[in-house]
Design a protein around this motif. Structure first.
Motif, PDB file in Angstrom:
ATOM      1  N   TYR A  82    -105.392 -29.065  63.351  1.00  0.00           N
ATOM      2  CA  TYR A  82    -105.659 -28.313  64.277  1.00  0.00           C
ATOM      3  C   TYR A  82    -105.328 -29.099  65.752  1.00  0.00           C
ATOM      4  CZ  TYR A  82    -108.218 -25.386  61.441  1.00  0.00           C
ATOM      5  OH  TYR A  82    -108.625 -24.304  60.302  1.00  0.00           O
ATOM      6  N   TYR A  83    -104.754 -28.369  66.586  1.00  0.00           N
ATOM      7  CA  TYR A  83    -104.467 -28.944  68.039  1.00  0.00           C
ATOM      8  C   TYR A  83    -105.570 -28.525  68.964  1.00  0.00           C
ATOM      9  CZ  TYR A  83    -100.087 -30.812  66.231  1.00  0.00           C
ATOM     10  OH  TYR A  83     -99.308 -31.348  65.521  1.00  0.00           O
ATOM     11  N   SER A  84    -105.649 -29.423  69.773  1.00  0.00           N
ATOM     12  CA  SER A  84    -106.958 -28.954  70.949  1.00  0.00           C
ATOM     13  C   SER A  84    -106.520 -29.879  72.142  1.00  0.00           C
ATOM     14  CB  SER A  84    -108.270 -29.357  70.402  1.00  0.00           C
ATOM     15  OG  SER A  84    -108.288 -30.747  69.933  1.00  0.00           O
ATOM     16  N   LEU A  85    -107.016 -29.376  73.279  1.00  0.00           N
ATOM     17  CA  LEU A  85    -106.801 -30.274  74.482  1.00  0.00           C
ATOM     18  C   LEU A  85    -107.352 -31.581  74.490  1.00  0.00           C
ATOM     19  CD1 LEU A  85    -107.297 -27.217  77.079  1.00  0.00           C
ATOM     20  CD2 LEU A  85    -104.988 -28.535  76.501  1.00  0.00           C
ATOM     21  N   LYS A  86    -106.713 -32.497  75.039  1.00  0.00           N
ATOM     22  CA  LYS A  86    -107.286 -33.899  75.174  1.00  0.00           C
ATOM     23  C   LYS A  86    -107.487 -33.946  76.675  1.00  0.00           C
ATOM     24  CE  LYS A  86    -106.364 -38.698  74.014  1.00  0.00           C
ATOM     25  NZ  LYS A  86    -105.433 -39.643  73.490  1.00  0.00           N
ATOM     26  N   GLU A  87    -106.527 -33.575  77.415  1.00  0.00           N
ATOM     27  CA  GLU A  87    -106.608 -33.715  78.911  1.00  0.00           C
ATOM     28  C   GLU A  87    -106.796 -32.452  79.379  1.00  0.00           C
ATOM     29  OE1 GLU A  87    -106.511 -35.190  82.188  1.00  0.00           O
ATOM     30  OE2 GLU A  87    -105.886 -36.729  80.840  1.00  0.00           O
ATOM     31  N   TYR A  88    -108.401 -32.032  79.559  1.00  0.00           N
ATOM     32  CA  TYR A  88    -108.949 -30.828  79.987  1.00  0.00           C
ATOM     33  C   TYR A  88    -108.280 -30.388  81.344  1.00  0.00           C
ATOM     34  CZ  TYR A  88    -111.294 -30.095  75.744  1.00  0.00           C
ATOM     35  OH  TYR A  88    -111.518 -29.896  74.579  1.00  0.00           O
ATOM     36  N   GLU A  89    -108.043 -31.324  82.313  1.00  0.00           N
ATOM     37  CA  GLU A  89    -107.462 -31.237  83.671  1.00  0.00           C
ATOM     38  C   GLU A  89    -106.457 -30.689  83.813  1.00  0.00           C
ATOM     39  OE1 GLU A  89    -109.654 -32.561  86.280  1.00  0.00           O
ATOM     40  OE2 GLU A  89    -111.177 -32.428  84.921  1.00  0.00           O
ATOM     41  N   VAL A  90    -105.701 -30.615  82.987  1.00  0.00           N
ATOM     42  CA  VAL A  90    -104.294 -29.882  82.876  1.00  0.00           C
ATOM     43  C   VAL A  90    -104.526 -28.471  83.033  1.00  0.00           C
ATOM     44  CG1 VAL A  90    -104.043 -29.517  80.351  1.00  0.00           C
ATOM     45  CG2 VAL A  90    -101.960 -29.985  81.843  1.00  0.00           C
ATOM     46  N   THR A  91    -105.470 -28.059  82.524  1.00  0.00           N
ATOM     47  CA  THR A  91    -105.944 -26.462  82.957  1.00  0.00           C
ATOM     48  C   THR A  91    -106.092 -25.960  84.246  1.00  0.00           C
ATOM     49  OG1 THR A  91    -108.190 -26.787  82.559  1.00  0.00           O
ATOM     50  CG2 THR A  91    -107.048 -26.232  80.400  1.00  0.00           C
ATOM     51  N   LYS A  92    -106.196 -27.133  85.063  1.00  0.00           N
ATOM     52  CA  LYS A  92    -106.291 -26.846  86.485  1.00  0.00           C
ATOM     53  C   LYS A  92    -104.952 -26.212  87.011  1.00  0.00           C
ATOM     54  CE  LYS A  92    -110.353 -29.756  87.619  1.00  0.00           C
ATOM     55  NZ  LYS A  92    -110.697 -30.857  88.551  1.00  0.00           N
ATOM     56  N   ILE A  93    -103.753 -26.634  86.350  1.00  0.00           N
ATOM     57  CA  ILE A  93    -102.304 -26.104  86.750  1.00  0.00           C
ATOM     58  C   ILE A  93    -102.117 -24.597  86.441  1.00  0.00           C
ATOM     59  CG2 ILE A  93     -99.937 -26.671  86.162  1.00  0.00           C
ATOM     60  CD1 ILE A  93    -100.591 -29.406  85.455  1.00  0.00           C
ATOM     61  N   LEU A  94    -102.800 -24.517  85.328  1.00  0.00           N
ATOM     62  CA  LEU A  94    -102.792 -22.791  85.041  1.00  0.00           C
ATOM     63  C   LEU A  94    -103.387 -22.049  86.243  1.00  0.00           C
ATOM     64  CD1 LEU A  94    -103.459 -22.809  81.304  1.00  0.00           C
ATOM     65  CD2 LEU A  94    -101.206 -22.611  82.458  1.00  0.00           C
ATOM     66  N   SER A  95    -104.558 -22.560  86.702  1.00  0.00           N
ATOM     67  CA  SER A  95    -105.507 -21.812  87.787  1.00  0.00           C
ATOM     68  C   SER A  95    -104.652 -21.861  89.044  1.00  0.00           C
ATOM     69  CB  SER A  95    -106.799 -22.618  88.017  1.00  0.00           C
ATOM     70  OG  SER A  95    -107.582 -22.482  86.924  1.00  0.00           O
ATOM     71  N   CYS A  96    -104.015 -22.852  89.236  1.00  0.00           N
ATOM     72  CA  CYS A  96    -103.108 -22.731  90.404  1.00  0.00           C
ATOM     73  C   CYS A  96    -101.906 -21.897  90.364  1.00  0.00           C
ATOM     74  CB  CYS A  96    -102.577 -24.441  90.739  1.00  0.00           C
ATOM     75  SG  CYS A  96    -103.885 -25.641  91.094  1.00  0.00           S
ATOM     76  N   ILE A  97    -101.299 -21.991  89.249  1.00  0.00           N
ATOM     77  CA  ILE A  97    -100.206 -20.787  88.842  1.00  0.00           C
ATOM     78  C   ILE A  97    -100.506 -19.518  89.313  1.00  0.00           C
ATOM     79  CG2 ILE A  97     -98.543 -20.108  87.321  1.00  0.00           C
ATOM     80  CD1 ILE A  97     -98.245 -23.169  86.278  1.00  0.00           C
TER      81      ILE A  97
END
Length: 104
Positions: A82-97
Motif C-alpha cells: 500500500y502506498y500513502s502520502l508521506k509529505e502531506y504538504e505536497v497536496t498544497k501544490i494541487l490546490s494551487c493548480i
C-alpha cells in the motif's frame, strides 16, 4: 543588513526544497497519484492503475520515484503493498493548480 542576509539564506533553502519537490512531482501521472492518495489514505498499485487506467509498470515507476524522494511511503499487508502520502504538504501544490487562473 545581517538580518536581511539571513532572510535571503532562509528563503534560498525554502526555494531549494520547493524546487526539489516540484521536480519530483512534475508529471501529470504523478500529480494524479498524489490527488488519489489525498482522497484515499492508502492504495495498492493495482488500485491506482485501475483508477488512472495506466499500465502497472508505468505506475510502479512513478511510485518508486516519489517514494525515493520522500513524498510517498509504503507498507506491506500480506501480498499487497500500500502506498500513502508521506509529505502531506505536497497536496498544497494541487490546490494551487486547481485555483490557478493563468490560462492553462
Amino acid at each position: 543588513m545581517i538580518a536581511e542576509i539571513n532572510k535571503i539564506k532562509i528563503e534560498k533553502e525554502k526555494f531549494e526544497k520547493a524546487a526539489y519537490i516540484l521536480k519530483a512531482v512534475a508529471h501529470p501521472t504523478r500529480l494524479a497519484i498524489i490527488q488519489l492518495l489525498d482522497y484515499q489514505e492508502k492504495l495498492t498499485v493495482n488500485e491506482i492503475c485501475e483508477t488512472l487506467e495506466c499500465e502497472q509498470s508505468l505506475i510502479s515507476h512513478h511510485l518508486i520515484n516519489m517514494k525515493l524522494r520522500g513524498i510517498l511511503k509504503s507498507s506491506k499487508d500480506g501480498l499487497n503493498v500500500y502506498y500513502s502520502l508521506k509529505e502531506y504538504e505536497v497536496t498544497k501544490i494541487l490546490s494551487c493548480i486547481e485555483n490557478c487562473d493563468c490560462n492553462m
